[in-house]
Each structure stands twice: as structure tokens, then as C-alpha cells.
Motif scaffolding. Structure first.
Motif, mmCIF file in Angstrom:
data_model
loop_
_atom_site.group_PDB
_atom_site.id
_atom_site.type_symbol
_atom_site.label_atom_id
_atom_site.label_comp_id
_atom_site.label_asym_id
_atom_site.label_seq_id
_atom_site.Cartn_x
_atom_site.Cartn_y
_atom_site.Cartn_z
ATOM 1 N N ALA A 1 0.823 -1.213 0.000
ATOM 2 C CA ALA A 1 0.000 0.000 0.000
ATOM 3 C C ALA A 1 0.857 1.263 0.000
ATOM 4 O O ALA A 1 0.395 2.334 -0.397
ATOM 5 C CB ALA A 1 -0.941 -0.001 1.198
ATOM 6 N N SER A 2 2.114 1.139 0.407
ATOM 7 C CA SER A 2 3.024 2.297 0.375
ATOM 8 C C SER A 2 3.456 2.647 -1.040
ATOM 9 O O SER A 2 3.892 3.769 -1.284
ATOM 10 C CB SER A 2 4.271 2.012 1.213
ATOM 11 N N VAL A 3 3.348 1.695 -1.956
ATOM 12 C CA VAL A 3 3.799 1.956 -3.329
ATOM 13 C C VAL A 3 2.987 3.105 -3.939
ATOM 14 O O VAL A 3 3.573 4.084 -4.405
ATOM 15 C CB VAL A 3 3.758 0.673 -4.187
ATOM 16 N N PRO A 4 1.655 3.059 -3.949
ATOM 17 C CA PRO A 4 0.920 4.239 -4.405
ATOM 18 C C PRO A 4 0.763 5.286 -3.305
ATOM 19 O O PRO A 4 0.517 6.457 -3.574
ATOM 20 C CB PRO A 4 -0.443 3.686 -4.820
ATOM 21 N N GLY A 5 0.924 4.871 -2.054
ATOM 22 C CA GLY A 5 0.702 5.784 -0.938
ATOM 23 C C GLY A 5 1.695 6.927 -0.853
ATOM 24 O O GLY A 5 1.324 8.072 -0.588
ATOM 25 N N VAL A 6 2.962 6.637 -1.080
ATOM 26 C CA VAL A 6 3.992 7.686 -1.008
ATOM 27 C C VAL A 6 3.746 8.775 -2.054
ATOM 28 O O VAL A 6 3.711 9.965 -1.721
ATOM 29 C CB VAL A 6 5.408 7.079 -1.133
ATOM 30 N N PRO A 7 3.532 8.426 -3.330
ATOM 31 C CA PRO A 7 3.235 9.491 -4.298
ATOM 32 C C PRO A 7 1.929 10.228 -3.986
ATOM 33 O O PRO A 7 1.831 11.427 -4.247
ATOM 34 C CB PRO A 7 3.138 8.758 -5.638
ATOM 35 N N LEU A 8 0.941 9.534 -3.420
ATOM 36 C CA LEU A 8 -0.306 10.213 -3.035
ATOM 37 C C LEU A 8 -0.054 11.263 -1.964
ATOM 38 O O LEU A 8 -0.568 12.382 -2.050
ATOM 39 C CB LEU A 8 -1.332 9.199 -2.526
ATOM 40 N N LEU A 9 0.716 10.905 -0.960
ATOM 41 C CA LEU A 9 1.024 11.870 0.099
ATOM 42 C C LEU A 9 1.815 13.060 -0.441
ATOM 43 O O LEU A 9 1.547 14.208 -0.085
ATOM 44 C CB LEU A 9 1.793 11.195 1.228
ATOM 45 N N LEU B 1 2.698 13.024 -10.003
ATOM 46 C CA LEU B 1 2.689 12.158 -8.820
ATOM 47 C C LEU B 1 1.486 11.225 -8.815
ATOM 48 O O LEU B 1 1.596 10.058 -8.424
ATOM 49 C CB LEU B 1 2.727 13.007 -7.545
ATOM 50 N N LEU B 2 0.332 11.718 -9.257
ATOM 51 C CA LEU B 2 -0.840 10.850 -9.339
ATOM 52 C C LEU B 2 -0.640 9.766 -10.395
ATOM 53 O O LEU B 2 -1.131 8.640 -10.235
ATOM 54 C CB LEU B 2 -2.100 11.668 -9.625
ATOM 55 N N SER B 3 0.086 10.078 -11.453
ATOM 56 C CA SER B 3 0.404 9.063 -12.461
ATOM 57 C C SER B 3 1.309 7.981 -11.879
ATOM 58 O O SER B 3 1.103 6.779 -12.114
ATOM 59 C CB SER B 3 1.079 9.699 -13.672
ATOM 60 N N VAL B 4 2.301 8.395 -11.114
ATOM 61 C CA VAL B 4 3.188 7.427 -10.454
ATOM 62 C C VAL B 4 2.378 6.565 -9.485
ATOM 63 O O VAL B 4 2.546 5.344 -9.430
ATOM 64 C CB VAL B 4 4.347 8.148 -9.726
ATOM 65 N N ALA B 5 1.477 7.196 -8.731
ATOM 66 C CA ALA B 5 0.633 6.443 -7.802
ATOM 67 C C ALA B 5 -0.264 5.460 -8.543
ATOM 68 O O ALA B 5 -0.438 4.313 -8.103
ATOM 69 C CB ALA B 5 -0.212 7.407 -6.962
ATOM 70 N N GLY B 6 -0.826 5.881 -9.652
ATOM 71 C CA GLY B 6 -1.675 4.991 -10.442
ATOM 72 C C GLY B 6 -0.907 3.793 -10.989
ATOM 73 O O GLY B 6 -1.386 2.656 -10.941
ATOM 74 N N LEU B 7 0.287 4.043 -11.502
ATOM 75 C CA LEU B 7 1.120 2.940 -12.003
ATOM 76 C C LEU B 7 1.510 1.996 -10.873
ATOM 77 O O LEU B 7 1.504 0.767 -11.040
ATOM 78 C CB LEU B 7 2.372 3.490 -12.686
ATOM 79 N N GLY B 8 1.831 2.568 -9.713
ATOM 80 C CA GLY B 8 2.159 1.739 -8.552
ATOM 81 C C GLY B 8 0.979 0.892 -8.109
ATOM 82 O O GLY B 8 1.137 -0.279 -7.757
ATOM 83 N N HIS B 9 -0.204 1.476 -8.148
ATOM 84 C CA HIS B 9 -1.404 0.731 -7.766
ATOM 85 C C HIS B 9 -1.629 -0.451 -8.703
ATOM 86 O O HIS B 9 -1.884 -1.580 -8.253
ATOM 87 C CB HIS B 9 -2.625 1.649 -7.775
ATOM 88 N N VAL B 10 -1.536 -0.215 -9.995
ATOM 89 C CA VAL B 10 -1.743 -1.291 -10.972
ATOM 90 C C VAL B 10 -0.700 -2.393 -10.763
ATOM 91 O O VAL B 10 -1.041 -3.590 -10.761
ATOM 92 C CB VAL B 10 -1.692 -0.737 -12.412
#
Length: 146
Positions: A97-105, A120-129
């Protein structure tokens, strides 16, 4: 949600372990997204703080690097020897959960700088996927490492 989570943990089957890992991951992301939204709201109310382009690139690279490190740690946790399969899968899910969480924060912290927020939201989205697709494999790896 917690009742279903506990039921899946008690079942102990691979499918139940995957469902529990996905629920744990979802809870972890939700617990990160809430503070990110609050920080973003505060930042939006305070106004724009100038950030040079080099600073924006540095923040985006920092977010990607930290997300990558979190991913590697989560993957290692899924394969940790000597740890019960359910615990290994859940540890990997919560760390994932930290993978998309860090870019979200970080996106919340830089709300007035919309170009950086979108990056940053793009990085979070890629991390989530990436993490969402790996959760089933991590739960399976946790069971197979025994």
C-alpha cells in the motif's frame, strides 16, 4: 469489511488469502489517501508556493524511488522464510500500500503545483496497478515458500 477480512484469514485457502491480501491493501491505500486529501486541502487553502522545475523533477524522482523501494520490500516480505503464509501475504499487502501511498502523500503536499500533482498521481496509479496485479502472486508465493 473487517468481518470479511477475519473470515478470509480463518479460511486459510489460497483464494481466501488472496481476498484478505486485497482487503488489507485496500485498507492501507485508504488510510494513506485520507491524510493525502487533507494535506492537499490545507495546501490549496494556503495558496501557491513557487517550486522551480528542477524541484518538481526531484520530487517526482523521489516519489518514484521511494515507491520502488516499497515495492521491493513488499515483494521480499511475501517470500520471507519461516513466516506463516497468511502473515507473509498480509505484510506484503500492507507494505504494498506504500507503493501508491507515497506518491499520493507527496501529491497532497504539492497541490498548488498542478503539473507535479498530475505526475505524482500518475506514479501512484502505475504503482497501484503494479501492486494490485502482484497481490495474488504474493499470496501464492507466501504459501509456496513454506
Amino acid at each position: 469489511m473487517l468481518e470479511a477480512f477475519a473470515r478470509d484469514l480463518r479460511a486459510g485457502t489460497p483464494a481466501a488469502r488472496r481476498r484478505a491480501a486485497r482487503r488489507a491493501y485496500g485498507l492501507g491505500v485508504a488510510l494513506t489517501a485520507g491524510p493525502a486529501a487533507l494535506v492537499g486541502l490545507v495546501q490549496a487553502l494556503q495558496g501557491r508556493a513557487p517550486l522551480p522545475p528542477g524541484g518538481m523533477v526531484a520530487v517526482a524522482l523521489l516519489a518514484a524511488g521511494l515507491a520502488g523501494a516499497a515495492y521491493l520490500l513488499a515483494r521480499r516480505s511475501a517470500r520471507a522464510p519461516g513466516v506463516p503464509p497468511a502473515q507473509a501475504a498480509l505484510t506484503a499487502a500492507f507494505q504494498g500500500a506504500s507503493v501508491p501511498g507515497v506518491p499520493l502523500l507527496l501529491a497532497g503536499a504539492f497541490v498548488p503545483t498542478w503539473g507535479l500533482v498530475l505526475a505524482l498521481l500518475s506514479v501512484a496509479g502505475l504503482g497501484h496497478v503494479l501492486v494490485w496485479r502482484q497481490l495474488g502472486r504474493w499470496a501464492q508465493a507466501a504459501a509456496g515458500a513454506r
